[in-house]
Design an enzyme around this catalytic site. Structure first.
Site, PDB file in Angstrom:
ATOM      1  N   LYS A 207       0.837  -1.197   0.000  1.00 46.92           N
ATOM      2  CA  LYS A 207       0.000   0.000   0.000  1.00 46.92           C
ATOM      3  C   LYS A 207       0.878   1.255   0.000  1.00 46.92           C
ATOM      4  CE  LYS A 207      -3.617   2.251   2.638  1.00 46.92           C
ATOM      5  NZ  LYS A 207      -4.605   2.197   3.705  1.00 46.92           N
ATOM      6  N   GLU A 213      10.377  -4.685   4.727  1.00 45.73           N
ATOM      7  CA  GLU A 213      10.457  -6.074   4.268  1.00 45.73           C
ATOM      8  C   GLU A 213      10.223  -6.158   2.761  1.00 45.73           C
ATOM      9  OE1 GLU A 213       8.768  -4.942   6.823  1.00 45.73           O
ATOM     10  OE2 GLU A 213       8.910  -6.302   8.548  1.00 45.73           O
ATOM     11  N   GLY A 268      -5.012  -1.966   4.805  1.00 44.36           N
ATOM     12  CA  GLY A 268      -4.197  -3.100   4.340  1.00 44.36           C
ATOM     13  C   GLY A 268      -4.870  -4.442   4.582  1.00 44.36           C
ATOM     14  N   ARG A 269      -5.385  -4.638   5.797  1.00 44.81           N
ATOM     15  CA  ARG A 269      -5.970  -5.946   6.116  1.00 44.81           C
ATOM     16  C   ARG A 269      -7.377  -6.114   5.538  1.00 44.81           C
ATOM     17  NH1 ARG A 269      -4.917  -2.696  10.202  1.00 44.81           N
ATOM     18  NH2 ARG A 269      -6.586  -1.883  11.526  1.00 44.81           N
ATOM     19  N   GLU A 354      -5.102  -6.943  14.515  1.00 43.96           N
ATOM     20  CA  GLU A 354      -4.571  -5.630  14.165  1.00 43.96           C
ATOM     21  C   GLU A 354      -5.700  -4.595  14.197  1.00 43.96           C
ATOM     22  OE1 GLU A 354      -2.719  -4.345  10.230  1.00 43.96           O
ATOM     23  OE2 GLU A 354      -0.891  -4.804  11.324  1.00 43.96           O
ATOM     24  N   HIS A 385      -6.007 -33.770  16.658  1.00 38.87           N
ATOM     25  CA  HIS A 385      -4.940 -34.659  17.123  1.00 38.87           C
ATOM     26  C   HIS A 385      -3.783 -33.870  17.710  1.00 38.87           C
ATOM     27  CE1 HIS A 385      -6.866 -38.242  15.471  1.00 38.87           C
ATOM     28  NE2 HIS A 385      -7.359 -37.374  14.603  1.00 38.87           N
ATOM     29  N   LYS A 505       9.048  -0.755  14.390  1.00 35.21           N
ATOM     30  CA  LYS A 505       9.650  -0.460  13.079  1.00 35.21           C
ATOM     31  C   LYS A 505      10.701   0.636  13.223  1.00 35.21           C
ATOM     32  CE  LYS A 505       5.469  -1.181  10.303  1.00 35.21           C
ATOM     33  NZ  LYS A 505       4.515  -0.533   9.420  1.00 35.21           N
TER      34      LYS A 505
HETATM   35  O1  F6P Z   1       3.010  -3.008   9.821  1.00 38.43           O
HETATM   36  C1  F6P Z   1       1.669  -3.237   9.639  1.00 38.43           C
HETATM   37  C2  F6P Z   1       1.215  -2.892   8.261  1.00 38.43           C
HETATM   38  O2  F6P Z   1       1.129  -1.528   8.107  1.00 38.43           O
HETATM   39  C3  F6P Z   1      -0.099  -3.580   7.953  1.00 38.43           C
HETATM   40  O3  F6P Z   1      -1.192  -2.893   8.420  1.00 38.43           O
HETATM   41  C4  F6P Z   1      -0.026  -3.699   6.472  1.00 38.43           C
HETATM   42  O4  F6P Z   1      -0.953  -4.628   5.991  1.00 38.43           O
HETATM   43  C5  F6P Z   1       1.408  -4.120   6.298  1.00 38.43           C
HETATM   44  O5  F6P Z   1       2.106  -3.376   7.270  1.00 38.43           O
HETATM   45  C6  F6P Z   1       1.998  -3.904   4.932  1.00 38.43           C
HETATM   46  O6  F6P Z   1       1.934  -2.569   4.542  1.00 38.43           O
HETATM   47  P1  F6P Z   1       2.163  -2.143   3.040  1.00 38.43           P
HETATM   48  O7  F6P Z   1       1.087  -2.767   2.213  1.00 38.43           O
HETATM   49  O8  F6P Z   1       2.098  -0.654   3.032  1.00 38.43           O
HETATM   50  O9  F6P Z   1       3.518  -2.646   2.614  1.00 38.43           O
END
Ligand code: F6P
Length: 536
Positions: A207, A213, A268-269, A354, A385, A505
């Site tokens: 987003k 990452e 995002g979620r 979240e 199980h 972060k």
């Molecule tokens: O760190 C949490 C978050 O902001 C989530 O809410 C989001 O889904 C994820 O990181 C990834 O964010 P982006 O789509 O901006 O890379």
């Protein structure tokens, strides 16, 4: 006067009611009411929702739905659907419902209808997906793309992975679809190790397009591609982006004509049915993706229009409140009896926790009650199980959501009968248990009797559907999205921001250079020692 829900008159009434029924056993509730198993069910949108095995009476439901009304749930739902900026801490609307609106709908945001934009992007996605699927999208060397790698994390990964796994049955098996999320390089290496660069396309999904990452993995992917194809021009044919941030996409070097847009009013979620679903659409094809959206839309309509007492997400959300705040339940298990839904619990963890894992209300007050429980789970029957022992005889009360289907996608008799029998049996065993008398009757030796007794009175819901189609998946996801909304409304928190993820972060950004260079450390003694240990 504090606006905390615990000060509300209905909450007080619920406390009194809880004291009256907390010790009542499901056995006696069922004995008192012959058709309880029918009475406490809702059948709508193709979902049979059985909530009879919950520790509730008609009065509980009356009070809970009254609580929802008192908390302004009806107005809040309308405000969300009307595009009001209900995400007040970020001054944003919350319009994931627009992502699945029909083409002729009119959903206004800041004075314009957003639906044509949504459908414009869907059409662009379909064009891309079809080109990959019919092998007309060629890579740099002229070979068609066979491998799609989605790079993203959180909402830009969990939804796509879950949906890909859930809908694998419908997917084009000539395509290899992989997902890289973790900044741990092992994730990247394992996902890519058997793929040929000239046949591989990366979908960089973010987003913000700034997430550490994702950007690290995307840069590694570009280096990996160029190491093999040796020409910067290859990037245009092997990278597409999904984002709200055109500038950042361009800065990374992806041609913005190959960017699929979404908007800041999609959290995002809550984004798996936006362009973030590009990998899903490519895997299963546009028609199935549109069917998925149709399922979402059916649940949206139900949520918007059904009266609270017949409204599946409303009842679900209120039951979570009932167990969390009155019975003190700290977790809720999600147990799909459908192996294709194996990533569904992981997906729901972000959606639920979240969203509502917050101790500050919209008014800035600190709560004096619990908010989101921990959601967790595994597909049945595997869980039986492993951890079901604790659900049956452990010391925690864990409400369970069983999700089952009448028909198997791969029909291998007698598998589906065995699977479904197990799901139904678990709910029965949890609710009614096995009494001392029943154990005694089996001739069990005296010292083993306490071990073999099942107290029961452990609550569960069943969501029963016909079979796992894209449409039914959409309904299930929207159902949980809206139940999270209901919980947030009662608890008075904002389910649409995620400020709690920021601090870690920022601190990681401080620590990165300290791991790479021998610089003076100014943290606490534990953090300093860990950094020194790594450096050594
Ligand atoms: O760190 C949490 C978050 O902001 C989530 O809410 C989001 O889904 C994820 O990181 C990834 O964010 P982006 O789509 O901006 O890379």
């Amino acid at each position: 006067m504090s606006a905390l829900v615990t000060n509300s008159p209905v909450w007080k009434a619920l406390e009194g009611h809880f004291r009256e029924i907390k010790d009542e056993h499901l056995r006696s509730l069922f004995a008192k009411e012959n058709d309880r198993g029918k009475h406490f069910t809702i059948e709508d949108t193709g979902i049979y929702f059985d909530f009879s095995k919950h520790r509730i009476t008609g009065k509980t439901l009356e009070l809970l739905t009254e609580l929802a009304r008192e908390r302004g749930l009806g107005d809040k739902i309308k405000a969300m659907f009307a595009g009001e900026k209900i995400n007040v801490t970020e001054n944003r609307a919350v319009l994931h419902i627009a992502l699945r609106a029909s083409k002729d709908a009119n959903i206004q945001y800041e004075g314009r209808n957003v639906v044509p934009d949504v459908h414009g992007v869907l059409e662009k996605m379909a064009g891309f997906a079809n080109k990959i699927r019919n092998k007309t999208w060629k890579g740099h060397t002229g070979k068609p793309i066979k491998n799609i790698v989605n790079i993203g994390i959180g909402g830009s990964d969990l939804g796509p992975v879950m949906a890909y796994e859930a809908l694998k049955y419908y997917s084009d098996r000539s395509l290899t679809i992989r997902f890289v999320s973790n900044v741990d390089g092992n994730d990247f290496s394992e996902a890519l190790q058997d793929l040929a660069a000239e046949e591989t396309l990366f979908i960089v999904s973010s987003k913000t397009f700034t997430t550490l990452e994702t950007m690290t993995n995307a840069r590694t992917a570009r280096a990996w591609l160029l190491a093999s194809l040796g020409d910067d021009k290859a990037v245009a044919k092997h990278f597409v982006a999904v984002s709200t941030h055109e500038k950042e996409v361009a800065r990374f070097g992806i041609d913005t004509r190959n960017m699929f847009e979404f908007w800041d009013w999609v959290g995002g979620r809550y984004s798996m049915d936006s362009a973030i679903g590009l990998s899903t659409m490519t895997a299963v094809g546009p028609d199935h993706f549109y069917a998925l959206l149709d399922g979402f839309r059916q649940m949206d309509e139900h949520f918007l229009h059904a009266p609270f007492s017949r409204n599946i997400p409303v009842i679900m959300g209120l039951l979570t409140v009932w167990y969390t705040n009155f019975f003190g339940a700290q977790t809720q298990a999600i147990l799909p009896y459908e192996n294709y839904l194996k990533r569904f619990p992981a997906y729901l963890q972000q959606l639920t926790m979240e969203s509502n894992g917050k101790y500050i209300t919209l008014n800035g007050e600190k709560v004096n009650y619990s908010t989101s429980p921990v959601f967790w789970g595994e597909p049945g029957t595997n869980g039986q199980h492993s951890f079901y022992q604790l659900i049956h005889q452990g010391t925690n009360l864990i409400p369970c959501d069983f999700i089952g289907f009448k028909k198997a996608l791969n029909d291998l008799p007698p598998h589906q009968d065995y699977l479904t029998a197990n799901m139904i049996a678990q709910g029965e065993a949890l609710a009614f248990g096995k009494t001392r008398e029943e154990v005694l009757h089996e001739g069990v030796s005296a010292e083993l009797i306490p071990h073999k007794v099942f107290e029961g009175n452990r609550p569960s819901s069943v969501f029963f559907l016909d079979k796992l189609t894209p449409q039914n998946l959409g309904k299930l996801i929207a159902m949980y999205e809206h139940s999270v909304f209901v919980q947030g409304a009662v608890w008075g928190v904002n389910p649409f921001d995620q400020m709690g993820v920021e601090l870690g972060k920022v601190l990681a950004q401080n620590i990165i250079p300290e791991l790479q260079q021998d610089v003076p450390l100014r943290h606490d003694s534990s953090t300093n020692a860990l950094i020194r240990y790594y450096r050594s």
